[in-house]
Scaffold this active site. Structure first.
Site, short mmCIF file in Angstrom:
data_model
loop_
_atom_site.label_atom_id
_atom_site.label_comp_id
_atom_site.label_asym_id
_atom_site.label_seq_id
_atom_site.Cartn_x
_atom_site.Cartn_y
_atom_site.Cartn_z
N HIS A 180 0.81 -1.22 0.00
CA HIS A 180 0.00 0.00 0.00
C HIS A 180 0.85 1.27 0.00
CE1 HIS A 180 -3.38 -2.62 0.63
NE2 HIS A 180 -4.22 -1.60 0.66
N SER A 215 -0.40 -0.72 -6.03
CA SER A 215 -0.34 -1.94 -6.85
C SER A 215 0.38 -1.69 -8.16
CB SER A 215 -1.76 -2.44 -7.14
OG SER A 215 -2.44 -2.78 -5.95
N LYS A 272 -14.73 -7.93 -8.70
CA LYS A 272 -13.89 -8.80 -9.53
C LYS A 272 -13.26 -9.90 -8.68
CE LYS A 272 -10.47 -8.50 -13.23
NZ LYS A 272 -9.63 -7.61 -14.04
N ASP A 273 -12.77 -9.55 -7.49
CA ASP A 273 -12.21 -10.56 -6.59
C ASP A 273 -13.29 -11.54 -6.14
OD1 ASP A 273 -9.64 -9.63 -6.70
OD2 ASP A 273 -9.77 -8.42 -4.88
N GLU A 328 5.34 -34.25 -1.37
CA GLU A 328 4.14 -33.74 -2.00
C GLU A 328 4.50 -33.02 -3.30
OE1 GLU A 328 1.34 -34.90 -1.25
OE2 GLU A 328 0.32 -33.61 0.19
#
Length: 431
Positions: free
Chosen positions: A219, A223, A247-248, A291
Site C-alpha cells: 500500500h 499496486s 472482480k475478486d 508432496e
C-alpha cells in the site's frame, strides 16, 4: 499509497466518529480495501490470485484448528487419531480433505502469483520490499507444509521426514547435530512429531503476520499493473471498492467451485496412497517422494550425482535446492531493465515462455519420477537452465534488449491514445 484524489474517510454517525477517534479500524479498512484505496484500472485476472492466497490461508487456519482438536502427536496413536477424525468425528472427513487439498490449492495459487510477478516485473523498484516479504511467505509455507505432511504418520510421512531432515547431515561439522536437534533423536519418533506439530500449528500465524507486512508494504507504492507504467492521474485509477471487490468476488466464486469439485469428487487425487499405510521404520517404500509442490526443488536436489573435488554431491544438491529459492531475493538487482512488464520486453518474453516455464515443467515432472534415467539427466539440464536464467540470461537480456514503446499512461493502454480520455475524471471514464 496516497493520492490527492483518494476519497477520505468521513464518518457521519456519532458512534463511528468516536470509534475513528479512539480506534481507527474502520478508517484502516476503508483505506486498505475500500473507496479510499485507488487501484490501477487495467489489472487483469492474474491480480486476483492475491486475494485467493488469503482465502486459502484462512481456510488452512480454520480447518487446521479443528483438526488439531482431535490430533495426538504421539507415534503410537497419531495415525489412528487422523483415521478417527475421518471416520468418527462429525464432518471430520470434510475438515481433513479440505485441509489436505487446501494445501495444494494454496501452492497452486502462490505459484501463479509468483510467476505473474516474474513476468510483470513485480519485484522491481519501488516494490522490492513487497517482493522480498513474498519470498519469505513462500519459505514459511514450505516449512509449514513439510511439517504438516509428517503429522498423519503414514509411510510417506515417516520416510519423507527421514529423507528431508537427513539433508542437514550433508552440512560439514554441524550437520548431524542439527539433524538430531530437529528430530529430538536419531530418527523420526515422538519427539519429532511433537516438534513438527507445535511448529506446524504456530507457523501459519507467523505467515499471517508477514502477510500483514506484505500488504502494508504494497500500500505504500500502490499496486503494480500489466503495463508497468506508474499512475499519473486520477483517470488511471478506480476505487478498490466496489470495482475490484466485485472482480475478486467472482474469482473467489470460481475458485470455490473448482476446489469443491476436487474436494467432493477427487479428494485423494493429489495424495500418495502409501500415506494410508501406518508408518513402519522397518519397511522402506519403493519410491520416496514428497508432496507435488516440492517436486521442482526435489528434482534440483537429486540432479547432483557426482562429487566435485572435495565437495560431496549431497551437499551440492542441498545448497542448490535452497539456492533455487534464495536467488529470488536478488531479482530486484539482477534485472536491470528500466521496463517492468514482460509484455514490452520481446527478448525477455521469449526466454520466459520458452525457457523458464518449460524448465519448471520438467523439474515438476522429474521431481515426482523415480531417481533413474532419463529423469536424472532431464533434471540436470532443467536445473542448469533454471539457474542460468536468473543469474546469467536475465542480467544480460536486461542490458542488451530493446524494449517496445510503453504507453503514455495506464488510461492510454486501456482506452487508446485519446487525450480527452486521459484527462477525464475516473467517474466519467468508468461510467
Amino acid at each position: 499509497m496516497s493520492f490527492p484524489w483518494a476519497n477520505e474517510y468521513k464518518p457521519s454517525h456519532p458512534f463511528m466518529k468516536w470509534m475513528d477517534e479512539k480506534l481507527p479500524l474502520p478508517r484502516l479498512v476503508y483505506n486498505s480495501v475500500g473507496s479510499g484505496y485507488p487501484v490501477p484500472r487495467n489489472l487483469n485476472y492474474f491480480w486476483n490470485f492475491g486475494i485467493l492466497a488469503l482465502v486459502c490461508l484462512t481456510l488452512q487456519i480454520v480447518t487446521g484448528i479443528v483438526m488439531a482438536m482431535h490430533y495426538a502427536a504421539n507415534a503410537q496413536v497419531a495415525f489412528d487419531t487422523v483415521e478417527h477424525t475421518m471416520r468418527d468425528v462429525n464432518w471430520g472427513w470434510l475438515m481433513r480433505y479440505a485441509h489436505a487439498n487446501g494445501a495444494s490449492a494454496f501452492f497452486v495459487v502462490i505459484y501463479i502469483h509468483i510467476f505473474r510477478g516474474f513476468f510483470y516485473g513485480s519485484y522491481k523498484a519501488p516494490r522490492e520490499m513487497v517482493w522480498l516479504l513474498g519470498v519469505v511467505i513462500f519459505l514459511l509455507m514450505m516449512a509449514t507444509a513439510f511439517m504438516g505432511y509428517v503429522l498423519p504418520w503414514g509411510q510417506m510421512s515417516f520416510w519423507g521426514a527421514k529423507v528431508i531432515t537427513g539433508l542437514f547431515s550433508a552440512i560439514p561439522l554441524v550437520g548431524e547435530p542439527i539433524q538430531q536437534w530437529l528430530l529430538g533423536g536419531f530418527a523420526p519418533d515422538n519427539a519429532a512429531l511433537n516438534r513438527f506439530f507445535s511448529l506446524h500449528y504456530l507457523l501459519p500465524f507467523v505467515i499471517v503476520g508477514v502477510v500483514i507486512l506484505h500488504i502494508w508494504a504494497l500500500h505504500i507504492p500502490g499496486s503494480s499493473n500489466p503495463t508497468g507504467v506508474e499512475v499519473k492521474s486520477e483517470s488511471d485509477t478506480i476505487p478498490f471498492y466496489p470495482y475490484y471487490i466485485a472482480k475478486d468476488g467472482w474469482a473467489v466464486g470460481a475458485f470455490a467451485f473448482l476446489f469443491c469439485a476436487v474436494l467432493f469428487f477427487f479428494p485423494n487425487a493429489l495424495g500418495h496412497p502409501d500415506n494410508y499405510i501406518p508408518a513402519n521404520p522397518m519397511s522402506t517404500p519403493a519410491h520416496i517422494v514428497p508432496e507435488w509442490y516440492f517436486w521442482p526443488f526435489y528434482a534440483i536436489l537429486r540432479a547432483f550425482t557426482q562429487d566435485f573435488f572435495f565437495i560431496p554431491a549431497k551437499l551440492m544438491g542441498v545448497l542448490a535446492m535452497f539456492g533455487s529459492i534464495l536467488v529470488w531475493f536478488f531479482l530486484p538487482w539482477l534485472d536491470k531493465s528500466p521496463v517492468r512488464s514482460g509484455t514490452y520486453r520481446p527478448m525477455f518474453k521469449k526466454f520466459f515462455w520458452f525457457g523458464l516455464i518449460p524448465a519448471m515443467a520438467v523439474l515438476f515432472y522429474c521431481g515426482g519420477a523415480p531417481a533413474e534415467e532419463p529423469f536424472v539427466m532431464l533434471s540436470q539440464i532443467a536445473s542448469l537452465y533454471y539457474f542460468a536464467h536468473f543469474l546469467i540470461i536475465l542480467p544480460i537480456v536486461s542490458a542488451i534488449e530493446k524494449p517496445l514503446p510503453l504507453p503514455y499512461s495506464i488510461t492510454e493502454s486501456v482506452l487508446g491514445k485519446d487525450e480527452a480520455a486521459q484527462l477525464a475524471p475516473a467517474q466519467t471514464a468508468t461510467a
